[in-house]
Design a protein around this motif. Sequence first.
Motif, PDB file in Angstrom:
ATOM      1  N   CYS A  79       0.826  -1.206   0.000  1.00  0.00           N
ATOM      2  CA  CYS A  79       0.000   0.000   0.000  1.00  0.00           C
ATOM      3  C   CYS A  79       0.865   1.262   0.000  1.00  0.00           C
ATOM      4  O   CYS A  79       0.553   2.233  -0.689  1.00  0.00           O
ATOM      5  CB  CYS A  79      -0.933   0.010   1.207  1.00  0.00           C
ATOM      6  N   VAL A  80       1.926   1.241   0.777  1.00  0.00           N
ATOM      7  CA  VAL A  80       2.833   2.391   0.813  1.00  0.00           C
ATOM      8  C   VAL A  80       3.395   2.642  -0.589  1.00  0.00           C
ATOM      9  O   VAL A  80       3.432   3.781  -1.055  1.00  0.00           O
ATOM     10  CB  VAL A  80       3.980   2.167   1.839  1.00  0.00           C
TER      11      VAL A  80
ATOM     12  N   LEU B 248      -8.859   0.161  -1.923  1.00  0.00           N
ATOM     13  CA  LEU B 248     -10.143   0.841  -2.133  1.00  0.00           C
ATOM     14  C   LEU B 248     -11.029   0.674  -0.899  1.00  0.00           C
ATOM     15  O   LEU B 248     -11.629   1.642  -0.414  1.00  0.00           O
ATOM     16  CB  LEU B 248     -10.847   0.278  -3.370  1.00  0.00           C
ATOM     17  N   GLU B 249     -11.088  -0.541  -0.403  1.00  0.00           N
ATOM     18  CA  GLU B 249     -11.912  -0.859   0.769  1.00  0.00           C
ATOM     19  C   GLU B 249     -11.481  -0.068   2.007  1.00  0.00           C
ATOM     20  O   GLU B 249     -12.311   0.402   2.789  1.00  0.00           O
ATOM     21  CB  GLU B 249     -11.800  -2.356   1.042  1.00  0.00           C
TER      22      GLU B 249
ATOM     23  N   GLU C  92     -11.368   5.377  -7.051  1.00  0.00           N
ATOM     24  CA  GLU C  92     -11.394   4.863  -8.422  1.00  0.00           C
ATOM     25  C   GLU C  92     -12.491   5.557  -9.201  1.00  0.00           C
ATOM     26  O   GLU C  92     -13.584   5.802  -8.677  1.00  0.00           O
ATOM     27  CB  GLU C  92     -11.652   3.354  -8.399  1.00  0.00           C
ATOM     28  N   LYS C  93     -12.196   5.870 -10.450  1.00  0.00           N
ATOM     29  CA  LYS C  93     -13.216   6.353 -11.378  1.00  0.00           C
ATOM     30  C   LYS C  93     -12.932   5.694 -12.723  1.00  0.00           C
ATOM     31  O   LYS C  93     -11.849   5.138 -12.941  1.00  0.00           O
ATOM     32  CB  LYS C  93     -13.212   7.877 -11.471  1.00  0.00           C
TER      33      LYS C  93
ATOM     34  N   GLY D 112      -4.627   7.859   2.092  1.00  0.00           N
ATOM     35  CA  GLY D 112      -3.529   7.425   1.228  1.00  0.00           C
ATOM     36  C   GLY D 112      -2.430   8.465   1.147  1.00  0.00           C
ATOM     37  O   GLY D 112      -1.233   8.132   1.091  1.00  0.00           O
ATOM     38  N   GLN D 113      -2.811   9.736   1.142  1.00  0.00           N
ATOM     39  CA  GLN D 113      -1.807  10.804   1.134  1.00  0.00           C
ATOM     40  C   GLN D 113      -0.986  10.787   2.409  1.00  0.00           C
ATOM     41  O   GLN D 113       0.228  10.982   2.376  1.00  0.00           O
ATOM     42  CB  GLN D 113      -2.477  12.166   0.938  1.00  0.00           C
TER      43      GLN D 113
END
Length: 190
Positions: free
Chosen positions: A16-17, A57-58, A64-65, A81-82
């Motif tokens: 993830c990182v 995402l979860e 997501e788009k 996430g940032q």
Amino acid sequence: MKLDNPADENERVDVCVYFCFILDSFGELHESVIGEIILSSAPTEYFEIMGNIGFMLEKGLIGEKKDPKNSESVYFLLDEGQKIAKDLNSHLSPALKDRTVAEGNRVLARNERERSVRCDIRYDRKNDRYDLNVKFLNELNGDTILDLTLYAPDEKKAAEMRDRFLSRSSFVITRIMNMFLKDDFFMYDK
């Protein structure tokens, strides 16, 4: 350069990182571009990273788009996430980060060029020869404006011709178009 740790949860954190680092470095990206960057920078981790997109995402790390042109997934960082990208990127090796940024810049530059120019090496089995095919495209609708096929004596020479063209493609395109549109065939030769 190993991204994973023995424990499953730690593997996901490291993966993830790395994914968040990529999005933090380049902004929102199509899934195919992210995949290409990972394959160039950390190929042994590709399946592990791409397989954890659903987890990210979860957990609200990424969003997501869909691209309306081709329905491809486009990913972007969310606030969590940032934070991960900023706070935990020290868990990634400097060499991996440098390689990822360099490969990402290369992929994005190539994609930008390919919006208006396609340059491919083709092998003609029937005639046992190599050709360099260059297409100039209309950026608005993708239609071919000009299609050139140049003979190359071998694959190595075709690659050299391609690399030379791609290093100065805007100069070559301008010169060729001026030859047809402005009657100044030798304006660059003075």
